[in-house]
Motif scaffolding. Sequence first.
Motif, PDB file in Angstrom:
ATOM      1  N   VAL A 103       1.006  -1.402   0.331  1.00 25.14           N
ATOM      2  CA  VAL A 103      -0.309   0.238  -0.003  1.00 25.14           C
ATOM      3  C   VAL A 103       0.863   1.936   0.339  1.00 25.14           C
ATOM      4  O   VAL A 103       1.791   1.441   0.238  1.00 25.14           O
ATOM      5  CB  VAL A 103      -0.193   0.145   1.208  1.00 25.14           C
ATOM      6  N   SER A 104       0.168   2.753  -0.388  1.00 20.58           N
ATOM      7  CA  SER A 104       1.270   3.782  -0.552  1.00 20.58           C
ATOM      8  C   SER A 104       0.675   4.208   0.919  1.00 20.58           C
ATOM      9  O   SER A 104       1.747   5.017   1.443  1.00 20.58           O
ATOM     10  CB  SER A 104       0.453   4.799  -1.978  1.00 20.58           C
TER      11      SER A 104
ATOM     12  N   ILE B 254      -5.594   5.518   9.330  1.00 17.38           N
ATOM     13  CA  ILE B 254      -6.642   5.194  10.128  1.00 17.38           C
ATOM     14  C   ILE B 254      -7.630   6.689  11.537  1.00 17.38           C
ATOM     15  O   ILE B 254      -7.155   7.025  11.539  1.00 17.38           O
ATOM     16  CB  ILE B 254      -5.359   4.617  11.441  1.00 17.38           C
ATOM     17  N   GLY B 255      -8.283   5.765  12.119  1.00 22.40           N
ATOM     18  CA  GLY B 255      -8.726   6.579  13.026  1.00 22.40           C
ATOM     19  C   GLY B 255      -7.980   6.825  14.552  1.00 22.40           C
ATOM     20  O   GLY B 255      -7.377   5.882  14.629  1.00 22.40           O
ATOM     21  N   LEU B 256      -7.985   7.852  15.048  1.00 20.37           N
ATOM     22  CA  LEU B 256      -6.848   7.970  15.985  1.00 20.37           C
ATOM     23  C   LEU B 256      -7.862   8.995  17.076  1.00 20.37           C
ATOM     24  O   LEU B 256      -8.477  10.038  17.383  1.00 20.37           O
ATOM     25  CB  LEU B 256      -6.102   9.495  16.001  1.00 20.37           C
ATOM     26  N   ARG B 257      -7.620   8.341  18.725  1.00 20.44           N
ATOM     27  CA  ARG B 257      -8.520   8.776  19.521  1.00 20.44           C
ATOM     28  C   ARG B 257      -7.705   8.939  20.480  1.00 20.44           C
ATOM     29  O   ARG B 257      -6.918   8.881  21.182  1.00 20.44           O
ATOM     30  CB  ARG B 257      -9.731   7.519  19.996  1.00 20.44           C
TER      31      ARG B 257
ATOM     32  N   ILE C 182       1.161   1.312  14.644  1.00 11.57           N
ATOM     33  CA  ILE C 182       1.068   1.536  12.742  1.00 11.57           C
ATOM     34  C   ILE C 182       1.895   2.645  13.006  1.00 11.57           C
ATOM     35  O   ILE C 182       3.038   2.919  11.889  1.00 11.57           O
ATOM     36  CB  ILE C 182      -0.156   1.826  12.446  1.00 11.57           C
ATOM     37  N   LEU C 183       1.849   4.109  13.318  1.00 14.76           N
ATOM     38  CA  LEU C 183       2.351   5.078  13.331  1.00 14.76           C
ATOM     39  C   LEU C 183       4.049   5.151  12.963  1.00 14.76           C
ATOM     40  O   LEU C 183       4.823   5.411  12.191  1.00 14.76           O
ATOM     41  CB  LEU C 183       2.712   6.382  14.058  1.00 14.76           C
ATOM     42  N   LEU C 184       4.256   4.431  14.285  1.00 16.08           N
ATOM     43  CA  LEU C 184       5.960   3.972  14.162  1.00 16.08           C
ATOM     44  C   LEU C 184       6.775   3.229  13.568  1.00 16.08           C
ATOM     45  O   LEU C 184       7.437   3.109  12.979  1.00 16.08           O
ATOM     46  CB  LEU C 184       6.083   3.899  16.198  1.00 16.08           C
ATOM     47  N   ASP C 185       5.901   2.092  13.276  1.00 15.10           N
ATOM     48  CA  ASP C 185       6.256   1.170  12.444  1.00 15.10           C
ATOM     49  C   ASP C 185       6.116   0.789  11.362  1.00 15.10           C
ATOM     50  O   ASP C 185       6.385  -0.354  10.094  1.00 15.10           O
ATOM     51  CB  ASP C 185       5.685  -0.556  13.220  1.00 15.10           C
TER      52      ASP C 185
ATOM     53  N   VAL D 268       1.114   7.415   7.027  1.00 16.78           N
ATOM     54  CA  VAL D 268       0.206   6.799   7.756  1.00 16.78           C
ATOM     55  C   VAL D 268      -0.472   7.914   7.589  1.00 16.78           C
ATOM     56  O   VAL D 268       0.316   9.016   8.663  1.00 16.78           O
ATOM     57  CB  VAL D 268       0.369   6.297   9.610  1.00 16.78           C
ATOM     58  N   LEU D 269      -1.649   8.314   7.596  1.00 18.30           N
ATOM     59  CA  LEU D 269      -2.971   9.526   7.516  1.00 18.30           C
ATOM     60  C   LEU D 269      -3.241   9.416   8.841  1.00 18.30           C
ATOM     61  O   LEU D 269      -4.822   7.947   8.671  1.00 18.30           O
ATOM     62  CB  LEU D 269      -3.875   9.657   6.563  1.00 18.30           C
ATOM     63  N   ALA D 270      -3.475   9.883  10.008  1.00 11.38           N
ATOM     64  CA  ALA D 270      -4.066   9.282  11.083  1.00 11.38           C
ATOM     65  C   ALA D 270      -5.259  10.867  11.412  1.00 11.38           C
ATOM     66  O   ALA D 270      -4.953  12.257  10.958  1.00 11.38           O
ATOM     67  CB  ALA D 270      -3.030   9.788  12.605  1.00 11.38           C
ATOM     68  N   VAL D 271      -6.699  10.277  11.115  1.00  6.60           N
ATOM     69  CA  VAL D 271      -7.879  10.841  11.035  1.00  6.60           C
ATOM     70  C   VAL D 271      -8.444  11.402  13.186  1.00  6.60           C
ATOM     71  O   VAL D 271      -8.636  10.058  13.133  1.00  6.60           O
ATOM     72  CB  VAL D 271      -8.677  11.128  10.499  1.00  6.60           C
TER      73      VAL D 271
END
Length: 130
Positions: free
Chosen positions: A91-92, A96-99, A116-119, A124-127
């Motif tokens: 994947v490019s 992910i959703g972020l709480r 996920i952000l670190l590895d 990674v787009l976190a929303v």
Amino acid sequence: MTVLVGFVPNALGEAALTASVAEARRRGERLLVVNMSRDDVLVDARRAGHEQLDRVRRDLDELDLEFEVRQIDEGGDAAEVLLDVAEQEGVSVIVIGLRHRTPVGKLLLGSAAQRILLDADCPVLAVKAA
């Protein structure tokens, strides 16, 4: 290439899905929606029901977007599953959703989003949910 989104049936998942559609369109790429269960599939609130996934498919059908909706029932760690799918699919970007979690919550329960952000080997787009 493919945009991968981790979908859960709540406001966070809807925000991630909306952002992933916009990202797939911007990049001109296919969208892969992954839903999984970490625990018992019958009681896990993160597992989307057939009706919810059918609605996601109908909504995406209307957008004239190439997509796949995949449900993984093996359980396991959400971060590990998404990272594995990302690697297998090449994947490019992962969306992910972020709480917000307290430091104690992160310490006791860990944070799939943080891992996920670190590895991840890709962006990674976190929303956040509205």
